[in-house]
Design a protein around this motif. Structure first.
Motif, PDB file in Angstrom:
ATOM      1  N   ILE A  77      -1.352  -1.687 -20.450  1.00 44.84           N
ATOM      2  CA  ILE A  77      -2.092  -2.592 -19.579  1.00 44.84           C
ATOM      3  C   ILE A  77      -3.572  -2.533 -19.917  1.00 44.84           C
ATOM      4  CG2 ILE A  77      -2.688  -3.141 -17.184  1.00 44.84           C
ATOM      5  CD1 ILE A  77       0.264  -3.560 -17.841  1.00 44.84           C
ATOM      6  N   LEU A  78      -4.209  -3.693 -19.948  1.00 46.16           N
ATOM      7  CA  LEU A  78      -5.658  -3.791 -20.123  1.00 46.16           C
ATOM      8  C   LEU A  78      -6.216  -4.619 -18.974  1.00 46.16           C
ATOM      9  CD1 LEU A  78      -8.341  -3.527 -21.666  1.00 46.16           C
ATOM     10  CD2 LEU A  78      -7.667  -5.550 -22.996  1.00 46.16           C
ATOM     11  N   SER A  79      -7.095  -4.026 -18.196  1.00 47.87           N
ATOM     12  CA  SER A  79      -7.620  -4.716 -17.019  1.00 47.87           C
ATOM     13  C   SER A  79      -9.033  -4.246 -16.721  1.00 47.87           C
ATOM     14  CB  SER A  79      -6.724  -4.446 -15.809  1.00 47.87           C
ATOM     15  OG  SER A  79      -7.292  -4.977 -14.626  1.00 47.87           O
ATOM     16  N   LEU A  80      -9.796  -5.088 -16.040  1.00 53.06           N
ATOM     17  CA  LEU A  80     -11.115  -4.686 -15.587  1.00 53.06           C
ATOM     18  C   LEU A  80     -11.013  -3.682 -14.447  1.00 53.06           C
ATOM     19  CD1 LEU A  80     -12.859  -8.181 -15.620  1.00 53.06           C
ATOM     20  CD2 LEU A  80     -13.188  -6.317 -17.249  1.00 53.06           C
ATOM     21  N   GLY A  81      -9.891  -3.680 -13.741  1.00 50.27           N
ATOM     22  CA  GLY A  81      -9.677  -2.698 -12.687  1.00 50.27           C
ATOM     23  C   GLY A  81      -9.525  -1.309 -13.274  1.00 50.27           C
ATOM     24  N   SER A  82      -9.872  -0.292 -12.501  1.00 54.59           N
ATOM     25  CA  SER A  82      -9.783   1.079 -12.986  1.00 54.59           C
ATOM     26  C   SER A  82      -8.345   1.446 -13.329  1.00 54.59           C
ATOM     27  CB  SER A  82     -10.324   2.047 -11.930  1.00 54.59           C
ATOM     28  OG  SER A  82      -9.477   2.050 -10.787  1.00 54.59           O
ATOM     29  N   VAL A  83      -8.193   2.485 -14.154  1.00 57.40           N
ATOM     30  CA  VAL A  83      -6.859   2.967 -14.496  1.00 57.40           C
ATOM     31  C   VAL A  83      -6.103   3.356 -13.220  1.00 57.40           C
ATOM     32  CG1 VAL A  83      -5.596   4.866 -15.588  1.00 57.40           C
ATOM     33  CG2 VAL A  83      -7.400   3.672 -16.842  1.00 57.40           C
ATOM     34  N   LEU A  84      -6.793   3.985 -12.275  1.00 58.59           N
ATOM     35  CA  LEU A  84      -6.158   4.339 -11.005  1.00 58.59           C
ATOM     36  C   LEU A  84      -5.617   3.089 -10.312  1.00 58.59           C
ATOM     37  CD1 LEU A  84      -5.492   6.195  -8.609  1.00 58.59           C
ATOM     38  CD2 LEU A  84      -7.856   5.864  -7.809  1.00 58.59           C
ATOM     39  N   ALA A  85      -6.426   2.037 -10.256  1.00 59.32           N
ATOM     40  CA  ALA A  85      -5.991   0.804  -9.593  1.00 59.32           C
ATOM     41  C   ALA A  85      -4.795   0.190 -10.312  1.00 59.32           C
ATOM     42  CB  ALA A  85      -7.147  -0.194  -9.546  1.00 59.32           C
ATOM     43  N   GLN A  86      -4.801   0.246 -11.638  1.00 59.80           N
ATOM     44  CA  GLN A  86      -3.684  -0.296 -12.405  1.00 59.80           C
ATOM     45  C   GLN A  86      -2.389   0.457 -12.094  1.00 59.80           C
ATOM     46  OE1 GLN A  86      -4.583  -0.597 -16.650  1.00 59.80           O
ATOM     47  NE2 GLN A  86      -6.744  -0.797 -16.170  1.00 59.80           N
ATOM     48  N   LYS A  87      -2.465   1.777 -12.100  1.00 65.69           N
ATOM     49  CA  LYS A  87      -1.275   2.587 -11.831  1.00 65.69           C
ATOM     50  C   LYS A  87      -0.745   2.326 -10.421  1.00 65.69           C
ATOM     51  CE  LYS A  87      -2.314   6.364 -15.046  1.00 65.69           C
ATOM     52  NZ  LYS A  87      -2.639   7.807 -15.184  1.00 65.69           N
ATOM     53  N   LEU A  88      -1.658   2.190  -9.468  1.00 65.94           N
ATOM     54  CA  LEU A  88      -1.244   1.917  -8.094  1.00 65.94           C
ATOM     55  C   LEU A  88      -0.566   0.558  -7.986  1.00 65.94           C
ATOM     56  CD1 LEU A  88      -4.415   3.205  -6.233  1.00 65.94           C
ATOM     57  CD2 LEU A  88      -2.107   4.154  -6.021  1.00 65.94           C
ATOM     58  N   LEU A  89      -1.142  -0.425  -8.672  1.00 68.56           N
ATOM     59  CA  LEU A  89      -0.589  -1.777  -8.598  1.00 68.56           C
ATOM     60  C   LEU A  89       0.859  -1.790  -9.061  1.00 68.56           C
ATOM     61  CD1 LEU A  89      -2.364  -5.075  -9.477  1.00 68.56           C
ATOM     62  CD2 LEU A  89      -0.068  -4.659 -10.353  1.00 68.56           C
ATOM     63  N   PHE A  90       1.144  -1.131 -10.179  1.00 68.74           N
ATOM     64  CA  PHE A  90       2.498  -1.181 -10.724  1.00 68.74           C
ATOM     65  C   PHE A  90       3.439  -0.152 -10.078  1.00 68.74           C
ATOM     66  CE2 PHE A  90       0.076  -3.321 -14.057  1.00 68.74           C
ATOM     67  CZ  PHE A  90       0.878  -4.437 -14.252  1.00 68.74           C
ATOM     68  N   ALA A  91       2.885   0.809  -9.372  1.00 65.16           N
ATOM     69  CA  ALA A  91       3.728   1.806  -8.697  1.00 65.16           C
ATOM     70  C   ALA A  91       4.209   1.313  -7.337  1.00 65.16           C
ATOM     71  CB  ALA A  91       2.971   3.116  -8.524  1.00 65.16           C
ATOM     72  N   HIS A  92       3.482   0.372  -6.732  1.00 64.20           N
ATOM     73  CA  HIS A  92       3.786  -0.053  -5.365  1.00 64.20           C
ATOM     74  C   HIS A  92       3.992  -1.567  -5.303  1.00 64.20           C
ATOM     75  CE1 HIS A  92       2.723   3.928  -3.748  1.00 64.20           C
ATOM     76  NE2 HIS A  92       1.749   3.916  -4.630  1.00 64.20           N
ATOM     77  N   THR A  93       4.883  -2.077  -6.137  1.00 63.66           N
ATOM     78  CA  THR A  93       5.139  -3.521  -6.132  1.00 63.66           C
ATOM     79  C   THR A  93       6.304  -3.854  -5.209  1.00 63.66           C
ATOM     80  OG1 THR A  93       6.835  -3.755  -7.864  1.00 63.66           O
ATOM     81  CG2 THR A  93       4.555  -3.419  -8.591  1.00 63.66           C
ATOM     82  N   THR A  94       6.403  -5.116  -4.880  1.00 60.85           N
ATOM     83  CA  THR A  94       7.530  -5.571  -4.071  1.00 60.85           C
ATOM     84  C   THR A  94       8.842  -5.464  -4.845  1.00 60.85           C
ATOM     85  OG1 THR A  94       7.023  -7.834  -4.794  1.00 60.85           O
ATOM     86  CG2 THR A  94       6.138  -7.128  -2.668  1.00 60.85           C
ATOM     87  N   ALA A  95       8.745  -5.264  -6.170  1.00 56.41           N
ATOM     88  CA  ALA A  95       9.934  -5.082  -7.009  1.00 56.41           C
ATOM     89  C   ALA A  95      10.209  -3.613  -7.292  1.00 56.41           C
ATOM     90  CB  ALA A  95       9.764  -5.840  -8.331  1.00 56.41           C
ATOM     91  N   GLY A  96       9.436  -2.726  -6.666  1.00 60.00           N
ATOM     92  CA  GLY A  96       9.623  -1.293  -6.881  1.00 60.00           C
ATOM     93  C   GLY A  96       8.589  -0.714  -7.822  1.00 60.00           C
ATOM     94  N   ASP A  97       8.794   0.539  -8.212  1.00 64.45           N
ATOM     95  CA  ASP A  97       7.883   1.255  -9.101  1.00 64.45           C
ATOM     96  C   ASP A  97       8.149   0.848 -10.546  1.00 64.45           C
ATOM     97  OD1 ASP A  97       6.305   3.004 -10.498  1.00 64.45           O
ATOM     98  OD2 ASP A  97       7.118   4.830  -9.604  1.00 64.45           O
ATOM     99  N   LEU A  98       7.167   0.209 -11.166  1.00 60.82           N
ATOM    100  CA  LEU A  98       7.318  -0.266 -12.545  1.00 60.82           C
ATOM    101  C   LEU A  98       6.593   0.618 -13.551  1.00 60.82           C
ATOM    102  CD1 LEU A  98       6.792  -4.108 -11.923  1.00 60.82           C
ATOM    103  CD2 LEU A  98       8.957  -2.842 -12.051  1.00 60.82           C
ATOM    104  N   THR A  99       5.946   1.692 -13.085  1.00 68.72           N
ATOM    105  CA  THR A  99       5.174   2.531 -14.001  1.00 68.72           C
ATOM    106  C   THR A  99       6.052   3.252 -15.023  1.00 68.72           C
ATOM    107  OG1 THR A  99       5.224   4.390 -12.426  1.00 68.72           O
ATOM    108  CG2 THR A  99       3.330   2.901 -12.324  1.00 68.72           C
ATOM    109  N   LYS A 100       7.331   3.408 -14.738  1.00 71.76           N
ATOM    110  CA  LYS A 100       8.214   4.084 -15.679  1.00 71.76           C
ATOM    111  C   LYS A 100       8.389   3.290 -16.971  1.00 71.76           C
ATOM    112  CE  LYS A 100      12.137   2.187 -13.084  1.00 71.76           C
ATOM    113  NZ  LYS A 100      13.294   2.529 -12.214  1.00 71.76           N
ATOM    114  N   PHE A 101       8.006   2.016 -16.938  1.00 68.77           N
ATOM    115  CA  PHE A 101       8.117   1.186 -18.138  1.00 68.77           C
ATOM    116  C   PHE A 101       6.794   1.084 -18.896  1.00 68.77           C
ATOM    117  CE2 PHE A 101      11.147  -0.910 -15.058  1.00 68.77           C
ATOM    118  CZ  PHE A 101      12.287  -0.321 -15.593  1.00 68.77           C
ATOM    119  N   LEU A 102       5.737   1.684 -18.358  1.00 64.91           N
ATOM    120  CA  LEU A 102       4.397   1.564 -18.937  1.00 64.91           C
ATOM    121  C   LEU A 102       3.957   2.873 -19.576  1.00 64.91           C
ATOM    122  CD1 LEU A 102       2.786  -0.422 -15.990  1.00 64.91           C
ATOM    123  CD2 LEU A 102       3.681  -1.344 -18.133  1.00 64.91           C
ATOM    124  N   SER A 103       3.315   2.769 -20.727  1.00 63.29           N
ATOM    125  CA  SER A 103       2.927   3.962 -21.493  1.00 63.29           C
ATOM    126  C   SER A 103       1.432   4.226 -21.508  1.00 63.29           C
ATOM    127  CB  SER A 103       3.417   3.830 -22.942  1.00 63.29           C
ATOM    128  OG  SER A 103       4.812   3.657 -23.004  1.00 63.29           O
TER     129      SER A 103
END
Length: 269
Positions: free
Chosen positions: A157-183
């Motif tokens: 992921i590349l975003s202007l948001g902080s790495v913390l914000a990115q991890k939170l976004l993908f960990a707490h989605t309405t589709a579940g935790d997606l961080t397991k797919f991100l490296s």
């Protein structure tokens, strides 16, 4: 300097061609308008940070991490003042809450500020922990992340948001935790998204050639930076994205068409 960096990378890289059907080892994704609806960012995340900034600073503004963010904001406030931008005054720089009007002013202008993004990430972390915030991702994103991960491709992921914000976004989605797919996650500390040197640094971090990475974004200006460094690039036109200038980039309207399976490789079906 950039020319030197690019020559050092491309000296051993294969020639960049227009073919996008093989050799992709990593998918680099923007967030806003690419994985996540633009409205969620501007109508949910930003307002949440604005309305909760004072409460957060009352509780955490004097912590080491909070003071680090405020110190960075203090330096930016001095720069804004010296440039005649007339930011809200800091009545007492030693009082964390005095930064609230300035934080609100920066968010209103969508300032790409590293300390601001860091502070926003911490506020959103509180919201995620309390259950108040649940992130939205577009429907085609979860199956695509799962598919690319199963293909043993690196997804970053590349975003202007902080790495913390990115991890939170993908960990707490309405589709579940997606961080397991991100490296990997990259934020403003890697550089701007329009600077080719940022993508050279990303390629080095991922230990890949630029030509082995495909970058997907909704902004032509960002794709220009990525392509200039040797990355492959796709223009994402999810519903609600802003119109873009004419370009030669391949256009996708769904991730279903990107690297659909191992046999067909990359393709626009």
């Amino acid at each position: 300097m950039l020319g030197t960096i690019l020559r050092s990378v491309t000296a051993y890289a294969p020639a960049v061609t227009s073919s996008l059907d093989h050799g992709v080892h990593a998918v680099l994704l923007d967030i806003e308008g690419t994985t996540t609806p633009i409205d969620f960012v501007f109508k949910v995340l930003f307002p949440y940070a604005r309305t909760h900034a004072e409460q957060f600073l009352e509780r955490h503004g004097s912590s080491p991490e909070g003071l680090k963010d405020l110190s960075g904001l203090g330096r930016e406030h001095l720069q804004d003042t010296s440039q005649g931008l007339c930011p809200p005054a800091l009545k007492n720089p030693n009082e964390p809450r005095s930064f609230v009007p300035y934080i609100d002013w920066l968010i209103e202008r969508d300032r790409k500020s590293t300390p601001l993004k860091s502070l926003q990430g911490k506020i959103w972390a509180d919201g995620s922990a309390s259950g108040e915030l649940r992130s939205q991702v577009l429907d085609d994103v979860p199956p695509a992340l799962k598919r690319w991960h199963a293909q043993n491709r690196t997804v970053a992921i590349l975003s202007l948001g902080s790495v913390l914000a990115q991890k939170l976004l993908f960990a707490h989605t309405t589709a579940g935790d997606l961080t397991k797919f991100l490296s990997a996650y990259f934020d403003t500390t890697i550089g701007t998204k329009t600077d080719p040197a940022s993508y050279v640094r990303i390629a080095r971090t991922l230990e890949l050639l630029p030509t082995e990475i495909i970058f997907i974004s909704e902004l032509v200006s960002e794709l220009n930076g990525a392509q200039a460094s040797g990355l492959r690039a796709l223009l994402c036109k999810h519903p609600g994205n802003h119109p873009q200038p004419e370009s030669a980039y391949n256009i996708i309207q769904t991730f279903d068409d990107v690297l659909p399976d191992l046999k067909s490789g990359f393709g626009i079906r």
